[in-house]
Design a protein around this motif. Structure first.
Motif, mmCIF file in Angstrom:
data_model
loop_
_atom_site.group_PDB
_atom_site.id
_atom_site.type_symbol
_atom_site.label_atom_id
_atom_site.label_comp_id
_atom_site.label_asym_id
_atom_site.label_seq_id
_atom_site.Cartn_x
_atom_site.Cartn_y
_atom_site.Cartn_z
ATOM 1 N N ASN A 72 0.815 -1.226 0.000
ATOM 2 C CA ASN A 72 0.000 0.000 0.000
ATOM 3 C C ASN A 72 0.845 1.271 0.000
ATOM 4 O OD1 ASN A 72 -2.035 -1.872 0.213
ATOM 5 N ND2 ASN A 72 -2.535 -1.403 2.332
ATOM 6 N N HIS A 73 2.158 1.112 0.155
ATOM 7 C CA HIS A 73 3.109 2.233 0.133
ATOM 8 C C HIS A 73 2.825 3.277 1.218
ATOM 9 C CE1 HIS A 73 4.591 0.491 -3.523
ATOM 10 N NE2 HIS A 73 3.370 0.528 -4.045
ATOM 11 N N GLU A 74 2.406 2.794 2.397
ATOM 12 C CA GLU A 74 2.224 3.700 3.533
ATOM 13 C C GLU A 74 3.584 3.931 4.178
ATOM 14 O OE1 GLU A 74 -1.068 2.962 6.263
ATOM 15 O OE2 GLU A 74 -1.816 1.450 4.842
ATOM 16 N N LEU A 75 3.733 5.038 4.852
ATOM 17 C CA LEU A 75 4.991 5.338 5.542
ATOM 18 C C LEU A 75 5.140 4.415 6.750
ATOM 19 C CD1 LEU A 75 4.943 9.239 5.547
ATOM 20 C CD2 LEU A 75 6.332 7.737 4.106
ATOM 21 N N ARG A 76 6.351 3.938 6.957
ATOM 22 C CA ARG A 76 6.626 3.055 8.102
ATOM 23 C C ARG A 76 6.233 3.737 9.409
ATOM 24 N NH1 ARG A 76 12.375 0.159 6.565
ATOM 25 N NH2 ARG A 76 11.748 -0.326 4.443
ATOM 26 N N ARG A 77 6.570 4.999 9.520
ATOM 27 C CA ARG A 77 6.269 5.746 10.743
ATOM 28 C C ARG A 77 4.769 5.742 11.036
ATOM 29 N NH1 ARG A 77 7.952 10.634 9.252
ATOM 30 N NH2 ARG A 77 5.873 11.168 8.565
ATOM 31 N N ASN A 78 3.964 5.958 10.001
ATOM 32 C CA ASN A 78 2.510 5.997 10.200
ATOM 33 C C ASN A 78 1.957 4.633 10.583
ATOM 34 O OD1 ASN A 78 2.610 8.687 9.575
ATOM 35 N ND2 ASN A 78 1.911 8.424 7.463
ATOM 36 N N VAL A 79 2.461 3.585 9.960
ATOM 37 C CA VAL A 79 2.005 2.226 10.289
ATOM 38 C C VAL A 79 2.410 1.887 11.723
ATOM 39 C CG1 VAL A 79 2.224 -0.226 9.710
ATOM 40 C CG2 VAL A 79 2.065 1.477 7.878
ATOM 41 N N ALA A 80 3.649 2.208 12.099
ATOM 42 C CA ALA A 80 4.134 1.946 13.453
ATOM 43 C C ALA A 80 3.292 2.695 14.482
ATOM 44 C CB ALA A 80 5.610 2.326 13.582
ATOM 45 N N LEU A 81 2.955 3.955 14.174
ATOM 46 C CA LEU A 81 2.108 4.748 15.073
ATOM 47 C C LEU A 81 0.717 4.131 15.204
ATOM 48 C CD1 LEU A 81 3.067 8.382 14.046
ATOM 49 C CD2 LEU A 81 3.321 7.396 16.319
ATOM 50 N N ASP A 82 0.134 3.728 14.075
ATOM 51 C CA ASP A 82 -1.204 3.118 14.109
ATOM 52 C C ASP A 82 -1.219 1.861 14.976
ATOM 53 O OD1 ASP A 82 -2.211 5.072 12.466
ATOM 54 O OD2 ASP A 82 -2.213 3.827 10.647
ATOM 55 N N LEU A 83 -0.158 1.086 14.880
ATOM 56 C CA LEU A 83 -0.097 -0.166 15.644
ATOM 57 C C LEU A 83 0.376 0.053 17.086
ATOM 58 C CD1 LEU A 83 1.486 -2.484 12.931
ATOM 59 C CD2 LEU A 83 -0.914 -2.368 13.631
ATOM 60 N N GLY A 84 0.922 1.222 17.366
ATOM 61 C CA GLY A 84 1.442 1.494 18.705
ATOM 62 C C GLY A 84 2.725 0.748 18.997
ATOM 63 N N LEU A 85 3.554 0.546 17.955
ATOM 64 C CA LEU A 85 4.832 -0.152 18.147
ATOM 65 C C LEU A 85 5.770 0.690 19.006
ATOM 66 C CD1 LEU A 85 5.534 -1.504 14.545
ATOM 67 C CD2 LEU A 85 4.466 -2.696 16.451
ATOM 68 N N SER A 86 6.703 0.040 19.651
ATOM 69 C CA SER A 86 7.675 0.737 20.495
ATOM 70 C C SER A 86 8.532 1.696 19.694
ATOM 71 C CB SER A 86 8.590 -0.266 21.197
ATOM 72 O OG SER A 86 7.835 -1.139 21.980
ATOM 73 N N SER A 87 8.801 1.321 18.436
ATOM 74 C CA SER A 87 9.614 2.172 17.569
ATOM 75 C C SER A 87 9.358 1.802 16.120
ATOM 76 C CB SER A 87 11.101 2.010 17.887
ATOM 77 O OG SER A 87 11.545 0.737 17.461
ATOM 78 N N VAL A 88 9.751 2.697 15.231
ATOM 79 C CA VAL A 88 9.661 2.411 13.805
ATOM 80 C C VAL A 88 10.636 1.291 13.453
ATOM 81 C CG1 VAL A 88 9.908 3.399 11.490
ATOM 82 C CG2 VAL A 88 9.019 4.803 13.348
ATOM 83 N N GLY A 89 11.707 1.202 14.237
ATOM 84 C CA GLY A 89 12.723 0.176 14.011
ATOM 85 C C GLY A 89 12.164 -1.241 14.072
#
Length: 165
Positions: A72-89
């Motif tokens: 879907n070519h979404e930004l990693r940062r946005n996906v990580a934020l949506d999922l509530g991940l500890s970091s984009v890493g």
């Protein structure tokens, strides 16, 4: 660098008090990307996010997140934020492992591998190996002594022959 919960709260509160990243960095040596990610995640989920329970991400969850980025070519940062991940890493690592494993999501064990436990059977095997090593060392010592004796005997025999001539 790993920050405590209180450090993260302090960083966030300083940001809310209009301190700039460059000023906060003097007290908390946090990477710029990590700083802004922390601010965004706490803006979205609040301080309670820091107390969230550990979540073991399933293959399906990881695959959905990876597809959001790669398909879907979404930004990693946005996906990580949506999922509530500890970091984009975290997401970056999932994608790297996904590509490395032939575009398959593989669950890796969490934490360090366990140390080998010594069972009674292993202990007996170790003892028998130690016993065998000791026997071989004794045999080697005996053979070296025998070799030295035979060399000395040969030298004596050579001397006797020279005397007789």
């Amino acid at each position: 660098m790993h920050f405590s919960k209180q450090d993260k709260i302090n960083i966030y509160q300083l940001y809310q008090q209009n301190y700039r990243y460059s000023e906060i960095k003097e007290y908390y040596p946090i990477e710029k990307g990590n700083f802004y990610y922390l601010v965004r995640i706490l803006n979205r989920y609040g301080i309670a996010w820091l107390d969230r329970p550990h979540h073991k991400w399933t293959r399906q969850e990881k695959k959905k997140a990876i597809d959001r980025v790669l398909v879907n070519h979404e930004l990693r940062r946005n996906v990580a934020l949506d999922l509530g991940l500890s970091s984009v890493g975290m997401l970056t690592n999932w994608i790297r492992d996904y590509r490395k494993n032939g575009y398959n999501v593989i669950d890796k064990p969490i934490g360090r591998p366990r140390k080998k436990t010594i069972t009674k059977r292993n202990q007996k095997k170790i003892k028998s190996e130690d016993k065998k090593i000791k026997e071989l060392e004794e045999e080697l010592l005996y053979l070296r002594a025998e070799n030295a004796y035979l060399k000395a005997l040969r030298e004596l025999a050579i001397k006797d022959q020279k005397k007789q001539k």
